[in-house]
Design a protein around this motif. Structure first.
Motif, short mmCIF file in Angstrom:
data_model
loop_
_atom_site.label_atom_id
_atom_site.label_comp_id
_atom_site.label_asym_id
_atom_site.label_seq_id
_atom_site.Cartn_x
_atom_site.Cartn_y
_atom_site.Cartn_z
N GLU A 259 -28.13 82.63 126.55
CA GLU A 259 -29.03 82.22 127.63
C GLU A 259 -30.21 81.42 127.08
O GLU A 259 -30.57 80.34 127.61
CB GLU A 259 -29.53 83.45 128.38
N VAL A 260 -30.83 81.93 125.99
CA VAL A 260 -31.98 81.23 125.41
C VAL A 260 -31.54 79.89 124.83
O VAL A 260 -32.23 78.87 124.99
CB VAL A 260 -32.65 82.11 124.34
N SER A 261 -30.37 79.89 124.16
CA SER A 261 -29.88 78.63 123.58
C SER A 261 -29.60 77.59 124.67
O SER A 261 -29.92 76.40 124.52
CB SER A 261 -28.61 78.89 122.76
N GLU A 272 -42.47 73.20 128.68
CA GLU A 272 -41.40 73.90 129.41
C GLU A 272 -40.59 74.78 128.46
O GLU A 272 -40.25 75.92 128.78
CB GLU A 272 -40.47 72.87 130.07
N LEU A 273 -40.31 74.26 127.27
CA LEU A 273 -39.50 75.00 126.31
C LEU A 273 -40.21 76.27 125.86
O LEU A 273 -39.63 77.37 125.88
CB LEU A 273 -39.19 74.10 125.12
N SER A 274 -41.48 76.17 125.45
CA SER A 274 -42.20 77.33 124.94
C SER A 274 -42.47 78.35 126.04
O SER A 274 -42.38 79.56 125.82
CB SER A 274 -43.51 76.88 124.29
N LYS A 275 -42.78 77.89 127.26
CA LYS A 275 -43.04 78.80 128.38
C LYS A 275 -41.77 79.58 128.74
O LYS A 275 -41.80 80.80 128.90
CB LYS A 275 -43.55 78.01 129.57
N ASP A 395 -35.16 87.21 114.92
CA ASP A 395 -35.11 86.12 113.93
C ASP A 395 -34.22 84.99 114.41
O ASP A 395 -34.55 83.80 114.23
CB ASP A 395 -34.59 86.67 112.60
N ALA A 396 -33.08 85.34 115.03
CA ALA A 396 -32.19 84.29 115.54
C ALA A 396 -32.85 83.50 116.67
O ALA A 396 -32.74 82.26 116.73
CB ALA A 396 -30.88 84.91 116.02
N LEU A 397 -33.55 84.21 117.57
CA LEU A 397 -34.24 83.52 118.67
C LEU A 397 -35.33 82.60 118.13
O LEU A 397 -35.50 81.46 118.61
CB LEU A 397 -34.82 84.54 119.65
N ALA A 398 -36.08 83.10 117.14
CA ALA A 398 -37.13 82.27 116.55
C ALA A 398 -36.52 81.05 115.87
O ALA A 398 -37.09 79.93 115.96
CB ALA A 398 -37.94 83.09 115.55
N SER A 399 -35.38 81.21 115.21
CA SER A 399 -34.73 80.07 114.58
C SER A 399 -34.27 79.05 115.61
O SER A 399 -34.42 77.83 115.41
CB SER A 399 -33.53 80.57 113.75
N HIS A 400 -33.74 79.54 116.75
CA HIS A 400 -33.35 78.62 117.82
C HIS A 400 -34.55 77.88 118.38
O HIS A 400 -34.48 76.67 118.68
CB HIS A 400 -32.64 79.39 118.94
N LEU A 401 -35.67 78.59 118.52
CA LEU A 401 -36.88 77.95 119.03
C LEU A 401 -37.35 76.86 118.06
O LEU A 401 -37.73 75.74 118.49
CB LEU A 401 -37.97 78.99 119.22
N ALA A 402 -37.34 77.17 116.77
CA ALA A 402 -37.76 76.18 115.79
C ALA A 402 -36.86 74.95 115.84
O ALA A 402 -37.34 73.80 115.81
CB ALA A 402 -37.75 76.79 114.39
N SER A 403 -35.56 75.16 115.95
CA SER A 403 -34.64 74.03 116.02
C SER A 403 -34.87 73.21 117.28
O SER A 403 -34.84 71.97 117.25
CB SER A 403 -33.19 74.55 115.98
#
Length: 454
Positions: A259-261, A272-275, A395-403
């Motif tokens: 869902e997050v990806s 929009e992405l960060s919110k 950690d995976a969610l944070a990595s997706h956010l960084a990407s």
């Protein structure tokens, strides 16, 4: 405590007792039958003595030779000796008692008196011979009568023992049936009922153990087997439940990641992405508030990109946060996802969080190619602890956010580069156009100058 006999001992003792009783009954019956057979032979021999008496009287009355009379007397003597001593081979023996012995003694005493009379050379007269023979026969009859009375008692005893043997046979059958039911059928019925319950899934079933015989040992073994099955079943249920929870947690993590990806892939702007990321992470982790912070190149200042359910006063104070000014934004290059307890005191790094009622802070570093570019802060109003799978998910969610952020930045740089190229192209075209215009004006000026000179 009295030792409990085994089933084999019980059955052997019961069978031995019945066998002893049966052998005693058979032995007594054989003994009575032996007495009856011997008595019957004795009666038969006594009857021969009566016949011999009348034959002796007839021989004497007929004036037969003395040798013939002597032979008859010898035969009578042999019969008396046979009755006195008996003959086990026939069998023949007198069932002696006091009355029988007294009557035999009278016959023997009377024969001793008459024997001499029969052997006298002068013949005994006919009337006297008959009188002597009748006296001896009468004594023999009384002797036979006593034997028959003894045989009658033995016959009554035999009939009694036959009745007793029949009663013993019935009693033995009842005892064997009761023993079989008590020691075999009833324990087997309990075991069969226990097996039926275990087959139906009731592993808490237990069979009552009584004593220490073979069936008690089997019942104890059955109870041990049922207990082990129950433990295995409960352990299997616990394992299945734990596996189900693990699979459900993995499914939830995969669903959250998907869902997050998906959201990060379709987000068009950093805001929009960060919110949206903050909202979804808060829902996944059941946090009370979430803040997404972005650091500068030197990791000296953290800018709040977005937040969800974050107090407005704290958001205004921490919109731009210096590194080390608070527990948030205080990451080392090798920092990992960790839980930071928030204590209710006035220390600067914690006072805003404690004032807002938060008790735990989860700091998740955001890295892009091993470079620290920000962090995600999750606030909880109760103490929390993270499982390894939850740390892995964050950690995976944070990595997706960084990407995703890097993708938006690259797209922005690409658009900026395209605009720059377009501007350079327009500048070149404008330069060429102006140059051509100037060159044309130059030619026109030269023409005018030439025309003026002429």
């Amino acid at each position: 405590m009295q030792a409990t006999r085994s089933l084999s001992q019980k059955l052997i003792r019961t069978g031995t007792a019945l066998l002893v009783v049966a052998l005693m009954s058979i032995g007594l019956t054989l003994w009575v039958t032996w007495q009856l057979e011997g008595g019957a032979a004795a009666v038969n021999e006594a009857g021969r003595m009566r016949m011999q008496t009348w034959r002796l009287s007839s021989t004497v009355m007929s004036g037969a030779p003395a040798v013939e009379v002597l032979n008859l007397v010898s035969n009578f003597d042999s019969s008396l000796d046979l009755l006195r001593a008996g003959d086990p081979s026939r069998p023949l023996f007198v069932p002696w008692d006091d009355n029988t012995r007294a009557q035999f003694d009278k016959v023997e005493a009377l024969w001793k008196v008459q024997r001499g009379q029969w052997l006298q050379e002068s013949a005994v007269g006919g009337a006297e011979s008959l009188q002597i023979a009748a006296t001896l026969v009468e004594a023999i009859d009384r002797f036979v009568l006593t034997i028959e009375q003894q045989m009658s008692r033995f016959t009554a005893i035999l009939n009694l023992f036959q009745f007793v043997m029949m009663a013993l046979a019935i009693g033995a059958a009842v005892v064997m049936l009761f023993t079989g039911y008590l020691y075999v059928i009833n324990p087997l019925a309990h075991l069969r009922e226990g097996l039926r319950k275990v087959e139906s899934g009731d592993f808490a079933t237990r069979v009552e153990v009584e004593g220490q015989d073979e069936f008690s040992q089997v019942a104890a073994g059955f109870n041990g087997m049922a207990q082990r099955l129950q433990q295995m079943y409960e352990g299997l249920e616990a394992q299945v439940e734990a596996k189900t929870r693990h699979i459900e947690a993995q499914r939830s993590r995969i669903e959250a990641l998907y869902e997050v990806s998906a959201f990060l892939a379709r987000a068009d702007s950093i805001e929009e992405l960060s919110k949206g990321f903050a909202q979804r992470v808060r829902g996944v982790m059941k946090a009370d508030a979430v803040a997404v912070r972005w650091s500068d190149e030197a990791n000296q200042r953290y800018l709040m990109l977005a937040s969800d359910c974050f107090p407005q006063d704290m958001m205004e104070e921490e919109r731009s946060l210096l590194a080390g000014a608070c527990a948030c934004g205080n990451l080392r290059p090798d920092a990992t996802t960790r839980v930071i307890p928030i204590h209710a005191h006035a220390a600067a790094p914690m006072r805003h969080c404690a004032k807002a009622g938060y008790e735990s802070l989860v700091s998740v570093p955001i890295r892009l190619q091993q470079r620290l570019i920000g962090e995600v802060d999750l606030f909880f109003r109760s103490p929390v602890s993270l499982r390894p799978d939850e740390v892995e998910l964050l950690d995976a969610l944070a990595s997706h956010l960084a990407s995703a952020l890097e993708g938006l930045r690259a797209a922005a740089l690409e658009r900026e580069a395209a605009v720059g190229e377009e501007r350079a192209l327009l500048a070149r075209e404008l330069h060429d156009s102006i140059a051509q215009s100037l060159e044309f004006l130059k030619i026109q000026v030269q023409l005018l100058r030439t025309a003026t000179h002429k």
